[in-house]
Scaffold this motif. Structure first.
Motif, PDB file in Angstrom:
ATOM      1  N   THR A   1       0.835  -1.204   0.000  1.00 13.99           N
ATOM      2  CA  THR A   1       0.000   0.000   0.000  1.00 13.99           C
ATOM      3  C   THR A   1       0.866   1.248   0.000  1.00 13.99           C
ATOM      4  OG1 THR A   1      -1.770  -1.154   1.182  1.00 13.99           O
ATOM      5  CG2 THR A   1      -1.779   1.260   1.266  1.00 13.99           C
ATOM      6  N   GLU A   2       1.915   1.231   0.799  1.00 16.62           N
ATOM      7  CA  GLU A   2       2.819   2.372   0.864  1.00 16.62           C
ATOM      8  C   GLU A   2       3.504   2.597  -0.481  1.00 16.62           C
ATOM      9  OE1 GLU A   2       4.834   5.657   2.294  1.00 16.62           O
ATOM     10  OE2 GLU A   2       3.107   4.567   3.104  1.00 16.62           O
ATOM     11  N   GLN A   3       3.867   1.515  -1.172  1.00 15.22           N
ATOM     12  CA  GLN A   3       4.514   1.648  -2.473  1.00 15.22           C
ATOM     13  C   GLN A   3       3.570   2.235  -3.501  1.00 15.22           C
ATOM     14  OE1 GLN A   3       7.895   1.088  -3.052  1.00 15.22           O
ATOM     15  NE2 GLN A   3       7.290   2.289  -4.856  1.00 15.22           N
ATOM     16  N   VAL A   4       2.310   1.809  -3.470  1.00 17.39           N
ATOM     17  CA  VAL A   4       1.308   2.380  -4.380  1.00 17.39           C
ATOM     18  C   VAL A   4       1.191   3.881  -4.142  1.00 17.39           C
ATOM     19  CG1 VAL A   4      -1.159   2.459  -4.920  1.00 17.39           C
ATOM     20  CG2 VAL A   4       0.003   0.253  -4.696  1.00 17.39           C
ATOM     21  N   HIS A   5       1.168   4.268  -2.860  1.00 12.02           N
ATOM     22  CA  HIS A   5       1.075   5.678  -2.514  1.00 12.02           C
ATOM     23  C   HIS A   5       2.281   6.450  -3.038  1.00 12.02           C
ATOM     24  CE1 HIS A   5       1.411   9.250   0.076  1.00 12.02           C
ATOM     25  NE2 HIS A   5       0.092   9.180   0.186  1.00 12.02           N
ATOM     26  N   GLU A   6       3.471   5.897  -2.840  1.00 13.15           N
ATOM     27  CA  GLU A   6       4.691   6.573  -3.294  1.00 13.15           C
ATOM     28  C   GLU A   6       4.727   6.680  -4.814  1.00 13.15           C
ATOM     29  OE1 GLU A   6       7.090   8.120  -1.565  1.00 13.15           O
ATOM     30  OE2 GLU A   6       5.734   7.803   0.122  1.00 13.15           O
ATOM     31  N   ASP A   7       4.315   5.618  -5.506  1.00 15.22           N
ATOM     32  CA  ASP A   7       4.291   5.656  -6.970  1.00 15.22           C
ATOM     33  C   ASP A   7       3.327   6.723  -7.477  1.00 15.22           C
ATOM     34  OD1 ASP A   7       6.112   3.598  -6.976  1.00 15.22           O
ATOM     35  OD2 ASP A   7       4.651   2.030  -7.445  1.00 15.22           O
ATOM     36  N   ALA A   8       2.154   6.809  -6.829  1.00  9.19           N
ATOM     37  CA  ALA A   8       1.165   7.814  -7.236  1.00  9.19           C
ATOM     38  C   ALA A   8       1.689   9.219  -6.976  1.00  9.19           C
ATOM     39  CB  ALA A   8      -0.153   7.580  -6.488  1.00  9.19           C
ATOM     40  N   TYR A   9       2.357   9.393  -5.854  1.00  9.86           N
ATOM     41  CA  TYR A   9       2.917  10.702  -5.523  1.00  9.86           C
ATOM     42  C   TYR A   9       3.983  11.105  -6.545  1.00  9.86           C
ATOM     43  CZ  TYR A   9       5.153  14.438  -2.815  1.00  9.86           C
ATOM     44  OH  TYR A   9       5.670  15.635  -2.409  1.00  9.86           O
ATOM     45  N   ASP A  10       4.841  10.168  -6.913  1.00  6.72           N
ATOM     46  CA  ASP A  10       5.878  10.445  -7.918  1.00  6.72           C
ATOM     47  C   ASP A  10       5.252  10.788  -9.267  1.00  6.72           C
ATOM     48  OD1 ASP A  10       7.847  10.009  -6.059  1.00  6.72           O
ATOM     49  OD2 ASP A  10       8.260   7.947  -6.680  1.00  6.72           O
TER      50      ASP A  10
END
Length: 234
Positions: free
Chosen positions: A11-20
């Motif tokens: 979930t955290e990785q999805v969030h980071e990818d979306a933020y990037d």
């Protein structure tokens, strides 16, 4: 436990990818001075349309002015924020622009699903005479705060449920134990509070009329920025 940790990491990785991806998209949109101007114009054009739907006369609905309560919903997150104002004609126009309101900085109007607006003074005739007298005694400003508190406690919007701290993080707000003016005076108007929550429930479930981005009722209106975006783009 490991499965939960793995899910949290995913979930955290999805969030980071979306933020990037968001930052990358903005870098493209602001790639030079001309693109910056185009971006500014596009965002203001859309915000202006939303503000106009929130305030201007529409069909049988008159201009929205004076005291109101309002709430902003976003797809996925649901109800994000509940607020009140004594100057709807100014505050609601500014709401999607964000010049004096923080909401649009965090949740851009392009992703708002609906905005519910209740002209709460129109509910007063349904309240008992003693409560109408209480409202007159406390004044519209304090009554607006009391009704805002009532709605925030009932719905717990995430952007009303925390406060920024000077240390750079956030602390939760316990709305049910608040001793604010709104919380203290809310106990004086139980029937008006009930009428407000009933109106809120109704407006929160209103569907967008075919080919329209606004629905007007006898106590307020619902504006659908998501529908407006589909109809006209940004």
């Amino acid at each position: 436990m490991d499965d939960l940790s793995e899910q949290a990491r995913a979930t955290e990785q999805v969030h980071e990818d979306a933020y990037d991806a968001w930052r990358s998209s903005l870098a493209t949109l602001l790639g030079d001075a001309a693109l910056l101007a185009r971006w500014q114009e596009r965002r203001y054009r859309f915000a202006h349309r939303v503000g106009a739907l929130l305030t201007e006369a529409h069909g049988a609905g008159s201009v929205t002015k004076g005291p109101v309560l309002y709430g902003v919903f976003a797809a996925g997150a649901g109800l994000c924020y509940v607020g009140q104002t004594q100057e709807a004609e100014r505050r609601l126009r500014d709401l999607p622009v964000g010049e004096s309101h923080h909401l649009a900085n965090t949740v851009p109007p392009e992703v708002w699903e609906r905005v519910v607006v209740i002209r709460w003074p129109l509910l007063l005739s349904g309240a008992p005479v003693p409560e109408q007298t209480e409202v007159e005694d406390m004044g519209a400003a304090v009554c607006g705060l009391a009704l805002e508190h009532t709605l925030q406690v009932a719905t717990a919007p995430p952007l009303n449920s925390r406060r920024r701290r000077t240390s750079g993080d956030w602390r939760p707000r316990n709305l049910t134990q608040s001793r604010s003016r709104g919380a203290v005076h809310a106990q004086r108007i139980p029937e008006l509070r009930r009428l407000l929550l009933a109106a809120w429930q109704t407006l929160s479930e209103v569907e967008a009329p075919a080919g329209e981005a606004i629905a007007v009722t006898d106590v307020g209106r619902v504006v659908f920025p998501s529908m407006l975006h589909k109809m006209h783009g940004g």
